[in-house]
Design a protein around this motif. Structure first.
Motif, PDB file in Angstrom:
ATOM      1  N   PHE A 103       0.851  -1.186   0.000  1.00 14.44           N
ATOM      2  CA  PHE A 103       0.000   0.000   0.000  1.00 14.44           C
ATOM      3  C   PHE A 103       0.893   1.244   0.000  1.00 14.44           C
ATOM      4  O   PHE A 103       1.712   1.426   0.910  1.00 14.44           O
ATOM      5  CB  PHE A 103      -0.911   0.010   1.223  1.00 14.44           C
ATOM      6  CG  PHE A 103      -1.998  -1.027   1.176  1.00 14.44           C
ATOM      7  CD1 PHE A 103      -3.261  -0.711   0.700  1.00 14.44           C
ATOM      8  CD2 PHE A 103      -1.762  -2.326   1.607  1.00 14.44           C
ATOM      9  CE1 PHE A 103      -4.270  -1.665   0.655  1.00 14.44           C
ATOM     10  CE2 PHE A 103      -2.748  -3.293   1.559  1.00 14.44           C
ATOM     11  CZ  PHE A 103      -4.012  -2.954   1.084  1.00 14.44           C
ATOM     12  N   PHE A 104       0.712   2.100  -1.005  1.00 11.09           N
ATOM     13  CA  PHE A 104       1.460   3.347  -1.108  1.00 11.09           C
ATOM     14  C   PHE A 104       0.556   4.469  -0.621  1.00 11.09           C
ATOM     15  O   PHE A 104      -0.344   4.924  -1.341  1.00 11.09           O
ATOM     16  CB  PHE A 104       1.930   3.554  -2.552  1.00 11.09           C
ATOM     17  CG  PHE A 104       2.987   2.571  -2.978  1.00 11.09           C
ATOM     18  CD1 PHE A 104       4.333   2.906  -2.921  1.00 11.09           C
ATOM     19  CD2 PHE A 104       2.634   1.298  -3.391  1.00 11.09           C
ATOM     20  CE1 PHE A 104       5.311   2.001  -3.289  1.00 11.09           C
ATOM     21  CE2 PHE A 104       3.599   0.371  -3.763  1.00 11.09           C
ATOM     22  CZ  PHE A 104       4.937   0.725  -3.710  1.00 11.09           C
ATOM     23  N   LEU A 105       0.800   4.910   0.616  1.00 12.83           N
ATOM     24  CA  LEU A 105      -0.116   5.811   1.318  1.00 12.83           C
ATOM     25  C   LEU A 105       0.203   7.280   1.078  1.00 12.83           C
ATOM     26  O   LEU A 105       1.372   7.665   0.970  1.00 12.83           O
ATOM     27  CB  LEU A 105      -0.060   5.548   2.823  1.00 12.83           C
ATOM     28  CG  LEU A 105      -0.947   4.449   3.396  1.00 12.83           C
ATOM     29  CD1 LEU A 105      -0.708   3.108   2.720  1.00 12.83           C
ATOM     30  CD2 LEU A 105      -0.705   4.318   4.904  1.00 12.83           C
ATOM     31  N   LEU A 106      -0.856   8.081   1.022  1.00 14.74           N
ATOM     32  CA  LEU A 106      -0.701   9.529   1.118  1.00 14.74           C
ATOM     33  C   LEU A 106      -0.561   9.889   2.590  1.00 14.74           C
ATOM     34  O   LEU A 106      -1.314   9.391   3.438  1.00 14.74           O
ATOM     35  CB  LEU A 106      -1.913  10.248   0.524  1.00 14.74           C
ATOM     36  CG  LEU A 106      -2.108  10.127  -0.985  1.00 14.74           C
ATOM     37  CD1 LEU A 106      -3.370  10.881  -1.402  1.00 14.74           C
ATOM     38  CD2 LEU A 106      -0.892  10.638  -1.743  1.00 14.74           C
ATOM     39  N   GLY A 107       0.363  10.787   2.891  1.00 11.21           N
ATOM     40  CA  GLY A 107       0.584  11.154   4.281  1.00 11.21           C
ATOM     41  C   GLY A 107      -0.646  11.703   4.965  1.00 11.21           C
ATOM     42  O   GLY A 107      -0.970  11.342   6.094  1.00 11.21           O
ATOM     43  N   ARG A 108      -1.390  12.573   4.271  1.00 17.27           N
ATOM     44  CA  ARG A 108      -2.571  13.179   4.889  1.00 17.27           C
ATOM     45  C   ARG A 108      -3.629  12.125   5.201  1.00 17.27           C
ATOM     46  O   ARG A 108      -4.332  12.213   6.218  1.00 17.27           O
ATOM     47  CB  ARG A 108      -3.145  14.270   3.992  1.00 17.27           C
ATOM     48  CG  ARG A 108      -3.718  13.780   2.663  1.00 17.27           C
ATOM     49  CD  ARG A 108      -4.210  14.923   1.805  1.00 17.27           C
ATOM     50  NE  ARG A 108      -4.685  14.445   0.502  1.00 17.27           N
ATOM     51  CZ  ARG A 108      -4.993  15.239  -0.509  1.00 17.27           C
ATOM     52  NH1 ARG A 108      -4.872  16.560  -0.356  1.00 17.27           N
ATOM     53  NH2 ARG A 108      -5.407  14.749  -1.662  1.00 17.27           N
ATOM     54  N   ASN A 109      -3.776  11.125   4.337  1.00 14.27           N
ATOM     55  CA  ASN A 109      -4.757  10.072   4.588  1.00 14.27           C
ATOM     56  C   ASN A 109      -4.318   9.146   5.712  1.00 14.27           C
ATOM     57  O   ASN A 109      -5.150   8.652   6.484  1.00 14.27           O
ATOM     58  CB  ASN A 109      -5.015   9.271   3.311  1.00 14.27           C
ATOM     59  CG  ASN A 109      -5.859  10.029   2.312  1.00 14.27           C
ATOM     60  OD1 ASN A 109      -6.403  11.090   2.624  1.00 14.27           O
ATOM     61  ND2 ASN A 109      -5.979   9.508   1.108  1.00 14.27           N
ATOM     62  N   ALA A 110      -3.013   8.908   5.802  1.00 14.10           N
ATOM     63  CA  ALA A 110      -2.507   8.075   6.894  1.00 14.10           C
ATOM     64  C   ALA A 110      -2.751   8.742   8.244  1.00 14.10           C
ATOM     65  O   ALA A 110      -3.180   8.090   9.206  1.00 14.10           O
ATOM     66  CB  ALA A 110      -1.018   7.799   6.697  1.00 14.10           C
ATOM     67  N   LEU A 111      -2.495  10.034   8.326  1.00 12.60           N
ATOM     68  CA  LEU A 111      -2.710  10.746   9.588  1.00 12.60           C
ATOM     69  C   LEU A 111      -4.187  10.820   9.949  1.00 12.60           C
ATOM     70  O   LEU A 111      -4.557  10.761  11.127  1.00 12.60           O
ATOM     71  CB  LEU A 111      -2.132  12.161   9.488  1.00 12.60           C
ATOM     72  CG  LEU A 111      -0.607  12.266   9.453  1.00 12.60           C
ATOM     73  CD1 LEU A 111      -0.177  13.721   9.234  1.00 12.60           C
ATOM     74  CD2 LEU A 111       0.018  11.725  10.739  1.00 12.60           C
ATOM     75  N   ALA A 112      -5.049  10.927   8.934  1.00 11.18           N
ATOM     76  CA  ALA A 112      -6.487  11.021   9.188  1.00 11.18           C
ATOM     77  C   ALA A 112      -7.105   9.667   9.522  1.00 11.18           C
ATOM     78  O   ALA A 112      -8.179   9.618  10.135  1.00 11.18           O
ATOM     79  CB  ALA A 112      -7.185  11.622   7.972  1.00 11.18           C
TER      80      ALA A 112
END
Length: 278
Positions: A109-118
């Motif tokens: 899974f290649f995550l966006l930082g903002r989505n990971a924090l949310a």
């Protein structure tokens, strides 16, 4: 005690020792046989499963994916690497994880930082269920349209956000040194910089085109045709898309029926469950 008695006792002791040893060997064989007979995936004897783990190191494999680079991962025919971009997102990512878990399949899974924090719990679920959790910037800009310094700052912000979501803090380097450019918009300067930092850049060998609206049935047909034409490879999905989440169970069953095998990619440097050196 006569000599005959002594010999009889010694013979009896050796016989008992031999019998005990034979019993231990038999017990071991029975246990091994029972273990072998267990389903490869708890609760799903017909699961696709994960065939093997491939360790990837930037020193030997700095960038992969024939859609974008001359080289890809050393995969055999009919081996498939599943990758998902842009998450995590409640609802769709949850359904994707449920489908993978049901089939005992591990993905990246290649995550966006903002989505990971949310959505920290979802990011941590990916990690706890054995998936590789990697990086896709913080807010998904096209990096080749930015000044190189600003682009690298955006990459680093994404690294830090994902590792903070996963581990509570971020190190000097990402815990999992895997990165995918949003829109595959790389530049020679950024590629060189990431290689020097020991970051593996992932492209793809084929994709599902799930950024285009279509039904789950249409997407399933399309991606299976593409996999058949390439005989496997690195496949790109987005776990933020409803159509992808809906078609994934049927897709995994079709892979098994077609004789395809799942390869899970992991970092050669990372220790499981730990963040990078601080």
């Amino acid at each position: 005690m006569t000599r005959i008695d002594a010999v009889h006792r010694m013979t009896s002791h050796k016989a008992k020792t031999t019998l005990r040893a034979a019993a231990l060997v038999l017990a071991f064989c029975l246990a091994a046989s029972a273990a072998h007979a267990q389903p490869r995936c708890a609760g799903n004897a017909d699961a696709l499963g994960t065939e093997r783990v491939l360790k990837v190191d930037a020193a030997t494999t700095p960038r992969v994916g024939r859609k974008h680079f001359p080289q890809t991962l050393p995969l055999a025919p009919k081996e498939v690497v599943l990758t998902f971009d842009d998450g995590p997102l409640p609802g769709t990512t949850t359904r994707v994880l449920d489908a993978l878990k049901r089939e005992c399949v591990r993905a990246s899974f290649f995550l966006l930082g903002r989505n990971a924090l949310a959505n920290r719990e979802l990011a941590r679920r990916e990690l706890s269920e054995g998936h590789t959790v990697a990086h896709h910037t913080h807010i998904h800009p096209l990096l080749n349209r930015m000044p190189p310094a600003a682009a690298e700052a955006e990459i680093d912000r994404g690294f830090a956000a994902v590792d903070t979501a996963l581990y509570g803090e971020a190190g000097r380097s990402p815990a999992t040194p895997f990165f995918r450019f949003p829109g595959f918009a790389s530049s020679p300067q950024l590629l060189e910089r990431l290689e020097r930092r020991g970051i593996v850049v992932f492209g793809a060998d084929l994709w599902a085109s799930d950024w285009n609206p279509m039904t789950p049935e249409q997407q399933l047909k399309q991606v299976l045709e593409r996999i058949e034409s390439t005989q496997g490879g690195i496949v790109l999905f987005h776990d933020t898309k409803k159509q992808t989440a809906a078609m994934l169970p049927a897709f995994l069953r079709a892979l098994r029926k077609g004789g395809y095998r799942i390869v899970h990619v992991a970092s050669a440097q990372q220790q499981p469950g730990t963040a990078a050196a601080r």
